[in-house]
Design an enzyme around this catalytic site. Sequence first.
Site, PDB file in Angstrom:
ATOM      1  CG  MET A  88     -34.372  49.552  95.082  1.00  0.00           C
ATOM      2  SD  MET A  88     -32.576  49.708  94.870  1.00  0.00           S
ATOM      3  CE  MET A  88     -32.421  49.637  93.100  1.00  0.00           C
ATOM      4  NE  ARG A  89     -41.037  56.482  94.670  1.00  0.00           N
ATOM      5  CZ  ARG A  89     -41.561  56.103  95.826  1.00  0.00           C
ATOM      6  NH1 ARG A  89     -41.061  56.572  96.943  1.00  0.00           N
ATOM      7  NH2 ARG A  89     -42.575  55.270  95.876  1.00  0.00           N
ATOM      8  CB  ALA A  90     -32.858  57.469  94.649  1.00  0.00           C
TER       9      ALA A  90
ATOM     10  CG  ASP B 299     -39.197  59.147  98.194  1.00  0.00           C
ATOM     11  OD1 ASP B 299     -38.042  59.392  97.798  1.00  0.00           O
ATOM     12  OD2 ASP B 299     -39.740  58.035  98.052  1.00  0.00           O
TER      13      ASP B 299
END
Length: 709
Positions: free
Chosen positions: A274-276, A193
């Site tokens: 929310m990183r995506a 990730d």
Amino acid sequence: MITYPFSAVLGMADMRLALLLNAVSPAIGGVLVRGEKGTAKSTAVRALAALLPPVRRVAGCRFGCDPAEPDPGCPDGPHPADATAETRPARLVELPVGAAEDRVVGSLDLEKALGAGVRAFEPGLLAAAHRGVLYVDEVNLLHDHLVDLLLDAAAMGRSHVEREGVSASHAARFLLVGTMNPEEGELRPQLLDRFGLTVEVGASRDPEVRVEVVRRRLAADADPAGFAARWADADAEIAGQVAAARRRLPGVRLPDAALRQIAEVCAAFDVDGMRADIVTARTALAHAAWHGRDRVTIDDVRVAARLALPHRRRRDPFDTPGLDEKRLDEALQRAQDAHPDDPDDDGGPHDGGPAGSRPDGSDPDGGGPGGGSGGHGSPDDGGADRRGPDDGGPRGGAGSGADRSGPDGAGPYGGSSDGSDDAADQGESTRQRGSGGQGQPVAVPHGGLRAQLLTAPGVGDGVPGRRSRARTGRGRTTGARVPAARVGALHLPATIRAAAPHQAARGRLTGPLRLRPDDVREAVREGREGNLVLFVVDASGSMGARQRMTAVKDAVLALLTDAYQRRDKVAVIAFRASGARTLLPATSSVLAASTRLAELPTGGRTPLAEGLLAAAELLRLERRRDPKRRPLVLIVTDGKATAGPRPLDRAAAAATVLAATAAPCVVVDCESGPVRLHLARRLATQLNAPLTPLAALTRPRDRAVPVAT
């Protein structure tokens, strides 16, 4: 050493585009390049450093402090406001898979620290990579303790060193680039990730492209300097476009309509956190800047999603990476339909990193200069079929689809060897969970089964992992020893005890303890190691009943999941009909193992002896390749032997051969029905191994039971 030019790398449009977008906006978070061996992954990454703008640093600072914003906690600081500055090229630092921890984070001079009371810190690779590129080839093979260090540095932008009471901390902000062959194992989800983008690469199946690749490679090997000089102008043009895109980036606008499209796409693919969304937005901004636009368009969002989301939609080891582009287009269309009247100017310039400009005119998802779908590495031809500057070979002509095509879907054990009884007994635990670009079925477990913990007896000295007890670099301290080479973790009390009797002879009356190198003792620590878990699976007719084989596959898949979580290597041998086959050599790829299991045919007689002998031979070979990794052999069978003359006697002799390897074994008894022959118990006795019923090997995930060892 002369690096192969980036512009001479043929095709690989997605890889080239992802690397260039990260060069434009390092805030994206790096690139993970997945692909089969021999596809120029490392070549392209190593060539990236030459395209990056030079870096200004405080003169003499070993940690690369920016003179405009020096690190207040720099071990070489504090730096005065008028410190002399110098310019150096951007660095690409390679982190070897087998690097020691102190080589990565830095090391301390123990004699100075203990003898003179001076903190002498030697920077490691994380310090060298600050404000540059940190490249990890075969990143999926990186040891867990090094993965933890990378995670800490990537999350905080700093490297903290705490060793033997001496602390050091320095900035460590770098572009993380990793390459890997998925057949050798998958990445830990936490590290996966952390990569902003991921791309899949494969060798082109177009003969013309392959000819040109070989032609360029031979030309580079024959005259590296001359080859690099012929491509220098193309590389310089790309470097200039990267710098221009960096300057343009702060002025690129991200309209609310584009933000809604990003949110709709991320929600449609059910990604975690929310990183995506953030990475997709940063990538879309960089893509717009790369193409000379001052606002993000739907084309930018689409390209960004293709690169930022595939590795974030995985849920377990049996999910294959990839992105359904039809679903992507549907999600973008839904966002447009829901807000058809959004104004174009409802988003101001973002406050992200640097930017730049380049004239548009290439395909929106082709990667800009040198990265078009026909991309051959030329920055100015947009994929046209032109003659190259090296030796007259074509500079284009390969579509991105051809460049990304993988090998055919045939596995090494994809068909029956002796009959048509295979398909009927495949079992219900096999279903399609994605193809990963190769169209191979993947076996996945039913019912959320969890395997019980099986461990190798005794204390090993192998690779750090999470299964069996072992002497490792981490864990509780159990003793001290004289270091065989470079000191690992210092055992301070033992070092003092070793030096104390000699202080008078060394002339010490007062002051610091006087140490010599032979006084130093390192700590012996006990933690957990990863093992080689060898599955020897009976696929014969006696095991071929549909319901029973389904249960066997579910149990093996649960064990494979457990092996993945405990950082083991796995290997699979199946025996049926007249012999045994190694379905999967030792690997860290659980996905590859489940693919082979999905292809497993059943039926025929039971060559138990051949299966045991094949296991002994595989162990012999693996002991040469990886002598420190202890094996654990799981023999999944009902114990019957029906193939060949005197099958039971031959099986007993083969069990003696396997027992002589001293590899710990576990016999998993799959016998069922009202009449039991207890042949698996007999095999366990011959191997001096514990016997575990198939039903006791796994449990539902919501029910806790004592583990079996």
